[in-house]
Scaffold this motif. Structure first.
Motif, PDB file in Angstrom:
ATOM      1  N   VAL A 137       0.857  -1.185   0.000  1.00 58.23           N
ATOM      2  CA  VAL A 137       0.000   0.000   0.000  1.00 58.23           C
ATOM      3  C   VAL A 137       0.891   1.232   0.000  1.00 58.23           C
ATOM      4  CG1 VAL A 137      -1.989  -1.032   1.139  1.00 58.23           C
ATOM      5  CG2 VAL A 137      -0.118  -0.116   2.524  1.00 58.23           C
ATOM      6  N   LYS A 138       0.341   2.344  -0.427  1.00 53.89           N
ATOM      7  CA  LYS A 138       1.101   3.585  -0.454  1.00 53.89           C
ATOM      8  C   LYS A 138       0.861   4.355   0.836  1.00 53.89           C
ATOM      9  CE  LYS A 138       1.266   4.197  -5.460  1.00 53.89           C
ATOM     10  NZ  LYS A 138       0.942   5.083  -6.592  1.00 53.89           N
ATOM     11  N   ILE A 139       1.961   4.660   1.525  1.00 55.28           N
ATOM     12  CA  ILE A 139       1.870   5.457   2.734  1.00 55.28           C
ATOM     13  C   ILE A 139       2.857   6.602   2.619  1.00 55.28           C
ATOM     14  CG2 ILE A 139       1.134   3.524   4.172  1.00 55.28           C
ATOM     15  CD1 ILE A 139       3.968   3.315   5.235  1.00 55.28           C
ATOM     16  N   PRO A 140       2.622   7.708   3.329  1.00 56.90           N
ATOM     17  CA  PRO A 140       3.532   8.854   3.227  1.00 56.90           C
ATOM     18  C   PRO A 140       4.929   8.498   3.710  1.00 56.90           C
ATOM     19  CG  PRO A 140       1.479   9.464   4.311  1.00 56.90           C
ATOM     20  CD  PRO A 140       1.470   7.984   4.197  1.00 56.90           C
ATOM     21  N   LEU A 352      -6.215   7.766  12.021  1.00 59.55           N
ATOM     22  CA  LEU A 352      -4.771   7.716  11.768  1.00 59.55           C
ATOM     23  C   LEU A 352      -3.994   7.101  12.941  1.00 59.55           C
ATOM     24  CD1 LEU A 352      -2.499   8.321   9.819  1.00 59.55           C
ATOM     25  CD2 LEU A 352      -2.378  10.655  10.746  1.00 59.55           C
ATOM     26  N   PRO A 353      -4.220   7.512  14.196  1.00 55.88           N
ATOM     27  CA  PRO A 353      -3.518   6.841  15.308  1.00 55.88           C
ATOM     28  C   PRO A 353      -3.890   5.371  15.422  1.00 55.88           C
ATOM     29  CG  PRO A 353      -4.419   8.947  16.019  1.00 55.88           C
ATOM     30  CD  PRO A 353      -5.008   8.659  14.673  1.00 55.88           C
ATOM     31  N   LEU A 354      -5.128   5.024  15.070  1.00 53.46           N
ATOM     32  CA  LEU A 354      -5.522   3.622  15.098  1.00 53.46           C
ATOM     33  C   LEU A 354      -4.705   2.810  14.105  1.00 53.46           C
ATOM     34  CD1 LEU A 354      -7.404   1.388  16.114  1.00 53.46           C
ATOM     35  CD2 LEU A 354      -9.062   2.080  14.363  1.00 53.46           C
ATOM     36  N   PHE A 410      -7.336  -2.049   5.633  1.00 58.39           N
ATOM     37  CA  PHE A 410      -7.814  -0.895   6.384  1.00 58.39           C
ATOM     38  C   PHE A 410      -7.301   0.415   5.777  1.00 58.39           C
ATOM     39  CE2 PHE A 410      -8.207  -3.587  10.473  1.00 58.39           C
ATOM     40  CZ  PHE A 410      -9.493  -3.969  10.101  1.00 58.39           C
ATOM     41  N   ILE A 411      -6.032   0.439   5.369  1.00 56.75           N
ATOM     42  CA  ILE A 411      -5.485   1.666   4.788  1.00 56.75           C
ATOM     43  C   ILE A 411      -6.239   2.040   3.514  1.00 56.75           C
ATOM     44  CG2 ILE A 411      -3.445   2.663   3.689  1.00 56.75           C
ATOM     45  CD1 ILE A 411      -1.739   1.120   5.657  1.00 56.75           C
ATOM     46  N   LEU A 416      -6.963   6.692   4.167  1.00 59.60           N
ATOM     47  CA  LEU A 416      -6.244   7.551   5.103  1.00 59.60           C
ATOM     48  C   LEU A 416      -5.242   8.467   4.420  1.00 59.60           C
ATOM     49  CD1 LEU A 416      -5.557   5.152   8.111  1.00 59.60           C
ATOM     50  CD2 LEU A 416      -7.099   7.094   8.027  1.00 59.60           C
ATOM     51  N   PHE A 417      -4.618   7.978   3.364  1.00 61.08           N
ATOM     52  CA  PHE A 417      -3.494   8.714   2.804  1.00 61.08           C
ATOM     53  C   PHE A 417      -3.761   9.216   1.393  1.00 61.08           C
ATOM     54  CE2 PHE A 417      -1.392   5.571   5.706  1.00 61.08           C
ATOM     55  CZ  PHE A 417      -1.162   6.499   6.723  1.00 61.08           C
ATOM     56  N   ASP A 418      -5.025   9.307   1.016  1.00 60.67           N
ATOM     57  CA  ASP A 418      -5.339   9.768  -0.331  1.00 60.67           C
ATOM     58  C   ASP A 418      -4.822  11.188  -0.569  1.00 60.67           C
ATOM     59  OD1 ASP A 418      -6.473   7.403  -0.816  1.00 60.67           O
ATOM     60  OD2 ASP A 418      -8.547   8.092  -0.958  1.00 60.67           O
TER      61      ASP A 418
END
Length: 528
Positions: A137-140, A352-354, A410-411, A416-418
């Motif tokens: 998945v893509k995350i920052p 996000l913290p979850l 979940f991501i 979350l990071f769109d």
């Protein structure tokens, strides 16, 4: 030896096959490794594999930590040092304390010291597992840097807890002022020894007539030297390896040539992959003996599984609570850097913290620590050793399977990071970097042509190469002198990229990939 060697080779073959299967299924390979280790334990007639607990740390931990310190971005660690430090130290201690309190209350005969020992083992999330899972998945970059930096440092903090708990169990007492002095020496001494030994190895690389093969051999023994010297002086070998690894990583362009960097990257990637797989399979092979030991201790398998599920739940809840506490403290004390999603939707801020809490997959360091528990203590069997090993395996199995398989979903599901991820922005940065490289090299060539090589036959081709971004059809002009000029141009590019990397807005991964391309180009030129 004739029976063990084929078995070890078969283990490596199984690791490779499981990795290929994981790639085909698009899941993280540590998940299949831990399940594979569990299934292998049920195969009858397998030879017993035993490793001296005193050697388990020395064999596996130094190279694992060393490679992780080379892979992490030190620039990003400095940028996010507050949250990395809080997760690596405060969250680890809170998790270990939570495990100690719960196990002391629910497991008969489980002291607070044993609880801290177990907490120190299972508290650190695994960098390899997290990285293998999040690649789907893509995350920052900021999030991945926090996870990588935390995974590197929390190994040190958790193993310090592990060591003090072992001392408390062995001596039956815990003297706070002595522990405080020992703790300070472990941190300061371990870090200092790692830096000193790393500096000495840098001098060896620079001053000795090393080849790529000998450079790689030196990098292989470096973490073991750091760890062994620090442990002999009764300070943290883990911190010595981490600090020394970061020191060497920041100077890799100084003391390693392009061939050493290219060959070293491939060697370490394969070596660490095999080490991870072996540790997972070893614990699987030891499971029958562990279960037999549980029965000897009067603990049923169902009861032990229940304890494992309980500890896993504590681990997950402690990390999620810590993530929300970190978010709240950031909002209160540093509102300017409070987590934002680029949108006003509160739902994403709350989730996000979850997500950060859900990234706490356990792995190879926890397994190595559990296996390092001595078999005997003061002449008697170590209390609850089999139960601790079994709980550790259950915690790793559940966190990898449950959290590891659901985290990518979940991501994507929560989006979350769109608003963080922008392929166009990274591509624009990459194009701008390449334009800057071309202009920088062209100006260098032009200056060199005007001052030193006006009549050099290869200069016009060099100029054309960089001006038109095309390669010459014939490499016969590439004599020793033109090769030297070309290598010099590559070095100029490295200097430019090193300076460019100081810009906090630049993604260091882009810089590293371009540096790797320069190394490949240098080796291509040398082979002509």
């Amino acid at each position: 030896m004739h029976t063990i060697l084929p078995f070890l080779l078969a283990m490596i073959a199984v690791i490779v096959l499981l990795n290929m299967w994981a790639a085909k299924l698009k899941i993280a390979y540590p998940i299949l490794l831990v399940i594979g280790g569990l299934l292998i334990s049920f195969i009858p007639g397998l030879p017993a594999v035993k490793i001296d607990p005193d050697l388990i740390f020395f064999i596996f931990l130094p190279p694992l930590l060393f490679e992780a310190s080379w892979a992490v971005s030190f620039k990003e660690m400095r940028k996010w040092w507050r949250i990395i430090g809080s997760f690596a130290f405060l969250v680890v201690f809170f998790t270990a304390l939570s495990v100690a309190i719960v196990t002391n209350h629910f497991i008969p005969g489980f002291s607070i010291a044993l609880g801290f020992l177990l907490g120190g083992i299972v508290s650190p999330p695994d960098a390899v597992s997290t990285g293998a899972i999040t690649k789907f998945v893509k995350i920052p970059k900021s999030t991945s840097a926090i996870l990588e930096g935390e995974s590197l440092l929390n190994d040190a903090s958790s193993l310090i807890i592990f060591r003090f708990a072992l001392l408390a169990i062995g001596s039956g007492q815990f003297i706070w002022h002595e522990a405080a002095l020992s703790f300070i020496w472990m941190i300061v001494g371990g870090t200092g020894i790692g830096l000193i030994v790393a500096w000495l190895f840098v001098q060896a690389h620079k001053r000795l007539p090393t080849t790529a093969s000998s450079d790689i051999a030196l990098t292989l023994i470096e973490p073991y030297f750091m760890y062994w010297i620090a442990e002999q002086l009764h300070c943290s070998g883990v911190l010595a390896v981490v600090s020394g690894g970061l020191f060497l990583s920041a100077r890799r362009l100084i003391f390693l040539n392009s061939a050493s960097r290219i060959m070293g990257f491939s060697f370490w990637e394969s070596f660490i992959f095999i080490l991870n797989g072996i540790v997972f399979l070893i614990i699987g092979l030891e499971l029958p003996e562990i279960v037999a030991g549980l029965r000897t201790d009067g603990i049923s398998l169902s009861t032990a599984i229940g304890y494992g599920v309980l500890v896993t739940a504590v681990l997950i809840l402690a990390r999620i609570i810590s993530s929300y506490a970190a978010m709240i403290s950031t909002i209160i004390f540093r509102p300017s850097v409070a987590p934002r999603t680029g949108t006003n939707r509160k739902r994403q801020r709350l989730l996000l913290p979850l997500m950060l809490g859900w990234t706490g997959m356990r792995g190879v360091v926890s397994l190595a620590a559990a296996l390092a528990i001595p078999i005997t203590l003061n002449g008697a069997p170590f209390p609850h050793r089999n139960l601790i090993l079994f709980i550790t395996f259950i915690a790793i199995l559940l966190t990898l399977v449950i959290q590891g398989l659901t985290l990518p979903y979940f991501i994507k599901r929560w989006n979350l990071f769109d608003h963080f991820i922008s392929d166009e922005a990274e591509e624009a940065t990459r194009k701008e970097m390449k334009r800057g490289l071309k202009q920088h090299v062209y100006e260098h060539l032009k200056k060199k042509q005007e001052t030193e090589l006006k009549d050099h036959a290869g200069m016009e081709l060099f100029m054309r190469h960089w001006e038109e971004k095309s390669k010459a059809a014939d490499d016969s002009w590439m004599n020793d002198k033109t090769k030297a000029i070309f290598v010099e141009m590559l070095e100029v590019q490295r200097e430019y990229l090193t300076e460019l990397n100081k810009d906090p807005k630049i993604n260091e991964d882009i810089i590293r990939k371009q540096l790797y391309q320069l190394d490949l180009e240098e080796e291509r030129i040398k082979s002509i």
